[in-house]
Design an enzyme around this catalytic site. Structure first.
Site, PDB file in Angstrom:
ATOM      1  N   TYR A   1       0.818  -1.207   0.000  1.00 35.93           N
ATOM      2  CA  TYR A   1       0.000   0.000   0.000  1.00 35.93           C
ATOM      3  C   TYR A   1       0.856   1.263   0.000  1.00 35.93           C
ATOM      4  O   TYR A   1       0.426   2.332   0.448  1.00 35.93           O
ATOM      5  CB  TYR A   1      -0.992  -0.020   1.176  1.00 35.93           C
ATOM      6  CG  TYR A   1      -2.268  -0.731   0.803  1.00 35.93           C
ATOM      7  CD1 TYR A   1      -3.401  -0.026   0.442  1.00 35.93           C
ATOM      8  CD2 TYR A   1      -2.322  -2.112   0.747  1.00 35.93           C
ATOM      9  CE1 TYR A   1      -4.569  -0.674   0.061  1.00 35.93           C
ATOM     10  CE2 TYR A   1      -3.481  -2.779   0.367  1.00 35.93           C
ATOM     11  CZ  TYR A   1      -4.594  -2.046   0.024  1.00 35.93           C
ATOM     12  OH  TYR A   1      -5.750  -2.687  -0.367  1.00 35.93           O
TER      13      TYR A   1
ATOM     14  N   GLY B   1     -10.066  -5.788  -4.711  1.00 38.15           N
ATOM     15  CA  GLY B   1      -8.712  -6.250  -5.030  1.00 38.15           C
ATOM     16  C   GLY B   1      -8.114  -7.082  -3.915  1.00 38.15           C
ATOM     17  O   GLY B   1      -7.384  -8.053  -4.170  1.00 38.15           O
ATOM     18  N   ASP B   2      -8.426  -6.724  -2.670  1.00 43.38           N
ATOM     19  CA  ASP B   2      -7.938  -7.500  -1.530  1.00 43.38           C
ATOM     20  C   ASP B   2      -8.577  -8.887  -1.506  1.00 43.38           C
ATOM     21  O   ASP B   2      -7.911  -9.887  -1.240  1.00 43.38           O
ATOM     22  CB  ASP B   2      -8.246  -6.748  -0.231  1.00 43.38           C
ATOM     23  CG  ASP B   2      -7.610  -5.380  -0.197  1.00 43.38           C
ATOM     24  OD1 ASP B   2      -6.378  -5.287  -0.255  1.00 43.38           O
ATOM     25  OD2 ASP B   2      -8.359  -4.384  -0.125  1.00 43.38           O
ATOM     26  N   ARG B   3      -9.879  -8.934  -1.804  1.00 39.83           N
ATOM     27  CA  ARG B   3     -10.575 -10.227  -1.846  1.00 39.83           C
ATOM     28  C   ARG B   3     -10.011 -11.100  -2.967  1.00 39.83           C
ATOM     29  O   ARG B   3      -9.828 -12.310  -2.790  1.00 39.83           O
ATOM     30  CB  ARG B   3     -12.057  -9.985  -2.070  1.00 39.83           C
ATOM     31  CG  ARG B   3     -12.937 -11.217  -2.178  1.00 39.83           C
ATOM     32  CD  ARG B   3     -13.079 -11.945  -0.857  1.00 39.83           C
ATOM     33  NE  ARG B   3     -12.124 -13.013  -0.661  1.00 39.83           N
ATOM     34  CZ  ARG B   3     -12.037 -13.737   0.444  1.00 39.83           C
ATOM     35  NH1 ARG B   3     -12.845 -13.515   1.463  1.00 39.83           N
ATOM     36  NH2 ARG B   3     -11.147 -14.703   0.542  1.00 39.83           N
TER      37      ARG B   3
END
Length: 460
Positions: A137, A257-259
């Site tokens: 990040y 996007g994290d999933r």
């Protein structure tokens, strides 16, 4: 079978309420805040998703000793932490939502900072990983030289999913897959990708993915293209593979996007090839958004309350077999869970060391049972099944019959209700082809989904 998430964390704050009027000071909505929710963001969100699915997960990160950092640590309950110190304030992103629609976001302390140090404990945690997700990040952790050297060494043997950031470091060579969105991919490609910026999504994504494969030296690049899905390009064949996404009515894509990265790591760890893993991950990211996205995530449960169950059946089956156990599977629609189901499932679980339920998807139930079915969607049906002590995992399949799911799972025992008692099971030949056997358990004809549905219809 521990998944390690490496990356920068931040505190997400959601202020939610209703907007029924405009401000007299300016033409902007007034949101009457009725709820405040604090949750882990960045790499912390990825780790929370995995922990919520029942995975053993370690988060390798740095944490500041400030009020936001302490709130962040509380939001990570249930996640094992290998955290070094940070001398900079915890980044905080505050979103204001009117109903389900985002209105504005405030960022505090989210600027660039120097590359943080890593501790020996952080490096040891990474070395123990069965799969790794680098959730960069842009706060510098993924640029740490010691960490990068270790990740490059592990990439040969451990599946690494790298979710990049425009302000972050380039992925180390050899990782299994890098997952930029289209905007991130174009920015990473720089001037080399300028000629493809106006191309159609799939074509442009494939072109820029080819540039990034050369630039990053990863085994594959999966460029996500929002509602269009994604495009996969692998080093070994350089053939672009479009991965379409189901249509989703969701205004806020936060967390998709994290999933996707979390799902990719799970499926690669389970032994699926990258193309199958990408298809599943894109669909699971769409399901995540359809269910409400980050706003629908449950509050973290403490370690004493967490049930270490998993919806990932292939990994569970492999683990059980490696320990000398027997894998039992059964199947059905389970559209209205009733006592007959519970008795049959309990009997099936007693035949081995884990029970996997092969569950017909919504589309499959609709084709088999008619226009009015299913009564409950597949996520709700899976959740109810997993709430039963006797069910260890659920495997959702789209076909009309479970043969394809069984071929992937290869259970030692396939169980059906006793209404098949005097007939050979339709799946018998397939199950016996790998040395498995078919078993029937008591059937309870007085209790049926159809009967319950008809009774409910009369009541209503």
């Amino acid at each position: 079978m521990r998944i390690v998430v490496v990356g920068d964390v931040l505190l997400d704050v959601d202020l939610s309420g209703d907007a029924t009027r405009l401000s007299p000071d300016a033409p902007v909505p007034v949101v009457d805040v009725t709820g405040v929710k604090r949750r882990a963001g960045g790499a912390g969100l990825v780790a929370r998703m995995l922990a919520g699915d029942g995975w053993p997960v370690t988060l390798v990160t740095v944490l500041a000793d400030d009020d936001a950092g302490r709130q962040l640590e509380a939001a990570l309950a249930g996640v094992r932490l290998a955290a070094g110190p940070s001398s900079f304030p915890t980044p905080v992103k505050t979103r204001v939502r009117a109903g389900t629609h985002p209105v504005v976001r405030f960022d505090q302390g989210c600027g660039r900072v120097p590359v943080p140090d890593v501790t020996p404990a952080m490096l040891r945690a990474v070395e123990k990983a069965s799969a790794i997700i680098v959730a960069d990040y842009g706060r510098g952790l993924a640029a740490n030289p010691q960490l990068r050297e270790l990740l490059a060494r592990l990439a040969e043997d451990v599946p690494i999913v790298w979710d990049p950031h425009p302000a972050g470091a380039a992925p180390v060579p050899g990782v299994a897959v890098v997952t930029p969105n289209l905007a991130e991919a174009h920015k990473a490609a720089g001037s080399l990708g300028d000629g493809f910026a106006g191309a159609a999504s799939a074509d442009g994504a494939a072109k820029v993915a080819g540039i990034l494969l050369d630039q990053w030296g990863s085994r594959a690049v999966l460029v996500t293209t929002g509602e269009h899905g994604a495009t996969l390009l692998r080093q070994r064949d350089r053939v672009p593979r479009p991965v379409p996404a189901p249509r989703v009515e969701q205004a806020d894509p936060c967390g998709a996007g994290d999933r996707l990265a979390a799902s990719l790591a799970v499926h690669l760890l389970a032994g699926r090839d990258l193309e199958d893993s990408a298809v599943l991950a894109v669909h699971e990211a769409a399901d995540f958004l359809a269910a409400g996205g980050v706003a629908s995530l449950p509050e973290p449960a403490g370690p004493a309350k967490r049930r270490h169950r998993t919806t990932e059946p292939l990994l569970l089956a492999r683990s059980v077999r490696e320990n000398g156990g027997k894998v039992v599977a059964t199947g059905g629609c389970f559209d209205l869970l009733h006592a007959g189901h519970v008795r049959s499932l309990t009997a099936a679980r007693e035949l081995g060391d884990c029970l996997v339920v092969c569950l017909n998807s919504d589309a499959s139930v609709h084709r088999l049972k008619g226009e009015q079915r299913p009564i409950m969607n597949q996520q709700d049906r899976a959740e109810l099944l997993l709430a039963l002590e006797c069910v260890d995992a659920v495997m959702i399949f789209d076909e009309d019959t479970p043969e394809a799911a069984l071929e992937r799972l290869r259970p030692d025992i396939w169980v059906k209700g006793g209404d098949y008692k005097n007939a050979r099971l339709p799946e018998a030949e397939l199950v016996e082809s790998w040395g498995g056997r078919c078993v029937t358990v008591p059937y309870h004809p007085a209790r049926s989904t159809t009967g319950l549905a008809e009774a409910l219809g009369k009541v209503s």
